[in-house]
Design an enzyme around this catalytic site. Structure first.
Site, PDB file in Angstrom:
ATOM      1  N   ARG A  47      -1.528   5.895   5.425  1.00 49.11           N
ATOM      2  CA  ARG A  47      -0.422   5.797   4.474  1.00 49.11           C
ATOM      3  C   ARG A  47      -0.852   6.072   3.034  1.00 49.11           C
ATOM      4  O   ARG A  47      -0.006   6.386   2.193  1.00 49.11           O
ATOM      5  CB  ARG A  47       0.268   4.437   4.577  1.00 49.11           C
ATOM      6  CG  ARG A  47      -0.614   3.217   4.393  1.00 49.11           C
ATOM      7  CD  ARG A  47       0.203   1.963   4.699  1.00 49.11           C
ATOM      8  NE  ARG A  47      -0.549   0.726   4.588  1.00 49.11           N
ATOM      9  CZ  ARG A  47      -1.207   0.147   5.570  1.00 49.11           C
ATOM     10  NH1 ARG A  47      -1.224   0.734   6.773  1.00 49.11           N
ATOM     11  NH2 ARG A  47      -1.841  -0.998   5.402  1.00 49.11           N
ATOM     12  N   ASP A  72      -9.350  -3.500  -0.543  1.00 54.50           N
ATOM     13  CA  ASP A  72      -8.177  -4.148   0.037  1.00 54.50           C
ATOM     14  C   ASP A  72      -8.542  -4.975   1.261  1.00 54.50           C
ATOM     15  O   ASP A  72      -8.126  -6.133   1.394  1.00 54.50           O
ATOM     16  CB  ASP A  72      -7.145  -3.085   0.416  1.00 54.50           C
ATOM     17  CG  ASP A  72      -5.856  -3.703   0.925  1.00 54.50           C
ATOM     18  OD1 ASP A  72      -5.124  -4.296   0.110  1.00 54.50           O
ATOM     19  OD2 ASP A  72      -5.563  -3.589   2.136  1.00 54.50           O
ATOM     20  N   ASN A 105       5.685  -0.982   3.422  1.00 55.56           N
ATOM     21  CA  ASN A 105       4.826  -0.417   4.464  1.00 55.56           C
ATOM     22  C   ASN A 105       5.635  -0.119   5.718  1.00 55.56           C
ATOM     23  O   ASN A 105       5.375   0.850   6.427  1.00 55.56           O
ATOM     24  CB  ASN A 105       3.690  -1.380   4.800  1.00 55.56           C
ATOM     25  CG  ASN A 105       2.603  -1.397   3.733  1.00 55.56           C
ATOM     26  OD1 ASN A 105       2.533  -0.510   2.887  1.00 55.56           O
ATOM     27  ND2 ASN A 105       1.766  -2.415   3.767  1.00 55.56           N
ATOM     28  N   HIS A 140      -8.264  -9.031   1.401  1.00 58.97           N
ATOM     29  CA  HIS A 140      -7.432  -9.722   2.387  1.00 58.97           C
ATOM     30  C   HIS A 140      -8.240 -10.700   3.234  1.00 58.97           C
ATOM     31  O   HIS A 140      -7.805 -11.832   3.479  1.00 58.97           O
ATOM     32  CB  HIS A 140      -6.763  -8.705   3.309  1.00 58.97           C
ATOM     33  CG  HIS A 140      -5.539  -8.083   2.738  1.00 58.97           C
ATOM     34  ND1 HIS A 140      -4.482  -8.816   2.255  1.00 58.97           N
ATOM     35  CD2 HIS A 140      -5.189  -6.777   2.568  1.00 58.97           C
ATOM     36  CE1 HIS A 140      -3.527  -8.002   1.826  1.00 58.97           C
ATOM     37  NE2 HIS A 140      -3.953  -6.752   1.994  1.00 58.97           N
ATOM     38  N   HIS A 179      -1.154  -9.666  -1.535  1.00 60.78           N
ATOM     39  CA  HIS A 179      -0.324  -9.064  -2.580  1.00 60.78           C
ATOM     40  C   HIS A 179       1.056  -8.859  -1.993  1.00 60.78           C
ATOM     41  O   HIS A 179       1.366  -9.367  -0.921  1.00 60.78           O
ATOM     42  CB  HIS A 179      -0.938  -7.734  -3.021  1.00 60.78           C
ATOM     43  CG  HIS A 179      -1.240  -6.812  -1.874  1.00 60.78           C
ATOM     44  ND1 HIS A 179      -0.317  -5.953  -1.338  1.00 60.78           N
ATOM     45  CD2 HIS A 179      -2.369  -6.651  -1.125  1.00 60.78           C
ATOM     46  CE1 HIS A 179      -0.855  -5.289  -0.329  1.00 60.78           C
ATOM     47  NE2 HIS A 179      -2.101  -5.695  -0.169  1.00 60.78           N
ATOM     48  N   THR A 223       0.808  -1.219   0.000  1.00 64.45           N
ATOM     49  CA  THR A 223       0.000   0.000   0.000  1.00 64.45           C
ATOM     50  C   THR A 223       0.839   1.267   0.000  1.00 64.45           C
ATOM     51  O   THR A 223       0.612   2.179  -0.802  1.00 64.45           O
ATOM     52  CB  THR A 223      -0.942  -0.009   1.221  1.00 64.45           C
ATOM     53  OG1 THR A 223      -1.824  -1.120   1.109  1.00 64.45           O
ATOM     54  CG2 THR A 223      -1.753   1.272   1.300  1.00 64.45           C
TER      55      THR A 223
END
Length: 554
Positions: A150, A297, A95, A301, A486, A74
């Site tokens: 982020r 996302d 990250n 997940h 990912h 991300t």
């Protein structure tokens, strides 16, 4: 020349001239990132979109663009979108990474020297599109809002007028290290959060809409690792979370909320509130609003991307983006929209096997523990010599007074190469030397070159690992555990759609590769400004917009 031939030639020339008209200089640039929105997802559901995503896909579309680097996470991915730089230039190589001096972890948007919860842009080495426009156009403003800190911070850059992200139990928040957090900027956010909580208290939100017939047909029970899921919508983690009067502050609610279409709806609501409150697009300059939609996302997940849950999310995402575009259009301001993603994804390995694919479910913690202790035992060390918190980006933490570090490296590389899940292993020296010749298409980069585009000499590790394609990491055991994800250098994690649209945009599907680092220089030419820093990307011609930049280069 025969008359028919002449007519055909003139028609073709007229069509080319019409297509060569660039978008008008916008009053608002809306840059949307859909977290974990892979090209595979876009292509799978493109024919089912009826609202916002259908509209955006009717413009200039790169169905398989690239986050061309290896660290498809991300923070690195978002750092490329509005900077025009690869992670090797933004400094956002993951990250989280390890501080090579203190050997302690560093979160990508933490602030050096501050407490662990403080968030800011200080680790980002470069500026963004919003910064460039603000420096060039008096009165221009730049904002960012996202589900994740982020995402918002790395798209906002260094000089934004407001940077906001979701915090569980609080709502949208900001930090003075990320952007203004004062008596002008904070009260409207607090009012939005208070109104949202009051609305939820009186009427708990519906996290999931009912599935369509097409989505309902995908419902089936699945076994991911040790976790069995029903495949129903709403999923198990969303059932019963709003029964309590204090549900909005509960951990169960917030986890279910993030992994639901309602999360994107709420982010879009805040973005629209921001546009209205700040009167974006109504001044003389070009304003920038970056929006990070994060629910895809979390759903990918927790539930994978091959079932009914993602089908429902895609329909809801389409509706949310449609509502966002419709409200902006009603404001009658010239605007341009760009949509892309921070990275791609893969479905859970078990479902790939069921559908005739391949891949492994890798017990990442056990594998890394075995590596660390295996090297320790082989070299007779007093303590484990590696930091393996990131299994693709491994750091040597051994004391050089106890053992030469190259012996640790060589032992670790040999151990990893012997594992059946591992496809390639590279050393720091190999990655650093893997230069990428200018103009190399993203689809032709070697694995080493992909890692080089994620490499920062101060922040990157010492050993880089490529695991089997389509692997899923970790063993899910309970509801809410990660089942898919990912982060690899394979194309399923690198390929993302890149869409450009504005009212009157031509419809063009471009199959040639483009990169997310091309987005910022392209949007800069539309706003008629120069990038404020050297960029890795190139201007994508959307109809003559690159001509000014080309003339300046000559």
């Amino acid at each position: 020349m025969k008359l028919a031939t002449l007519i055909a030639f003139l028609a073709s020339a007229a069509a080319s001239a019409a297509q060569a008209v660039p978008p008008p200089k916008p009053k608002l640039i809306l840059a949307i990132s859909v977290d974990q929105y892979s090209s595979e997802l876009f292509k799978r559901y493109r024919g089912s979109y009826t609202m916002g995503l259908k509209r955006l896909a009717s413009g200039i579309t790169y169905p398989a663009g690239y986050q061309s680097h290896a660290a498809t996470e991300t923070c690195p991915g978002h750092s490329t979108i509005l900077t025009g730089r690869h992670p090797s230039g933004t400094g956002i190589i993951a990250n989280s990474w390890i501080d090579r001096k203190t050997k302690s972890p560093v979160y990508c948007v933490s602030v050096p020297g501050r407490d662990a919860k403080t968030r800011g842009h200080q680790n980002l080495r470069v500026t963004t599109l919003g910064d460039w426009i603000k420096a060039a156009q008096h009165g221009a403003r730049s904002f960012a809002v996202a589900g994740k800190d982020r995402a918002a911070i790395t798209m906002a850059g260094k000089h934004a007028d407001g940077v906001y992200w979701w915090t569980d139990g609080t709502g949208f928040t900001t930090s003075p290290e990320a952007g203004p957090a004062d008596r002008r900027t904070l009260p409207p956010v607090e009012e939005f959060d208070a109104a949202l909580k009051a609305r939820w208290a009186s009427s708990p939100p519906a996290l999931w809409p009912a599935p369509s017939a097409a989505c309902a047909a995908l419902v089936r029970r699945e076994q991911f690792g040790q976790l069995e899921v029903s495949g129903e919508v709403p999923p198990e983690m969303a059932k019963g979370v709003s029964d309590s009067g204090a549900f909005a502050a509960s951990k169960a609610f917030n986890e279910a909320f993030r992994a639901s279409p309602a999360f994107d709806t709420t982010i879009a609501d805040f973005a629209l509130d921001l546009i209205e409150r700040e009167k974006l697009g109504r001044g003389s300059a070009t304003d920038v609003l970056a929006v990070g939609l994060s629910a895809t996302d979390y759903i990918g997940h927790r539930l994978g991307n091959g079932g009914a849950e993602m089908c429902v999310q895609q329909a809801a995402l389409d509706a949310t983006i449609g509502r966002l575009l419709g409200r902006i259009e009603a404001m009658k301001i010239p605007f341009v929209v760009m949509l892309t993603a921070d990275h791609g994804s893969t479905d859970a390995s078990e479902r790939h096997f069921e559908q005739g694919g391949h891949g492994y479910r890798i017990d990442e913690k056990s594998l890394m523990s075995a590596l660390d202790h295996g090297v320790q035992d082989e070299l007779g060390l007093t303590k484990a010599p590696l930091d393996t918190s990131d299994s693709q980006n491994i750091y040597i933490t051994a004391d050089p007074a106890e053992v030469p570090l190259d012996r640790v490296r060589d032992a670790a590389v040999a151990w990893l190469k012997a594992q059946f899940e591992v496809r390639e292993v590279f050393t720091r020296a190999e990655v650093e030397a893997a230069r990428v010749p200018p103009g190399t298409p993203a689809d032709q980069l070697t694995m080493l070159q992909r890692f080089h585009e994620s490499y920062d000499p101060e922040r990157s590790g010492d050993i880089f690992v490529v695991y089997a394609e389509r692997s899923s990491f970790g063993i899910p055991r309970k509801t809410g555990d990660t089942v898919a994800g990912h982060g690899t250098p394979w194309d399923h994690d690198r390929q993302v759609p890149i869409l450009f649209w504005w009212p009157g945009a031509p419809s063009e599907n471009r199959d040639r590769p483009a990169e997310t680092v091309d987005i910022a220089p392209t949007l800069a030419t539309i706003a008629k400004v120069k990038p404020g820093v050297p960029v890795d990307g190139r201007c994508l011609d959307l109809g003559g917009n690159c001509r000014v930049q080309d003339r300046e280069r000559r």
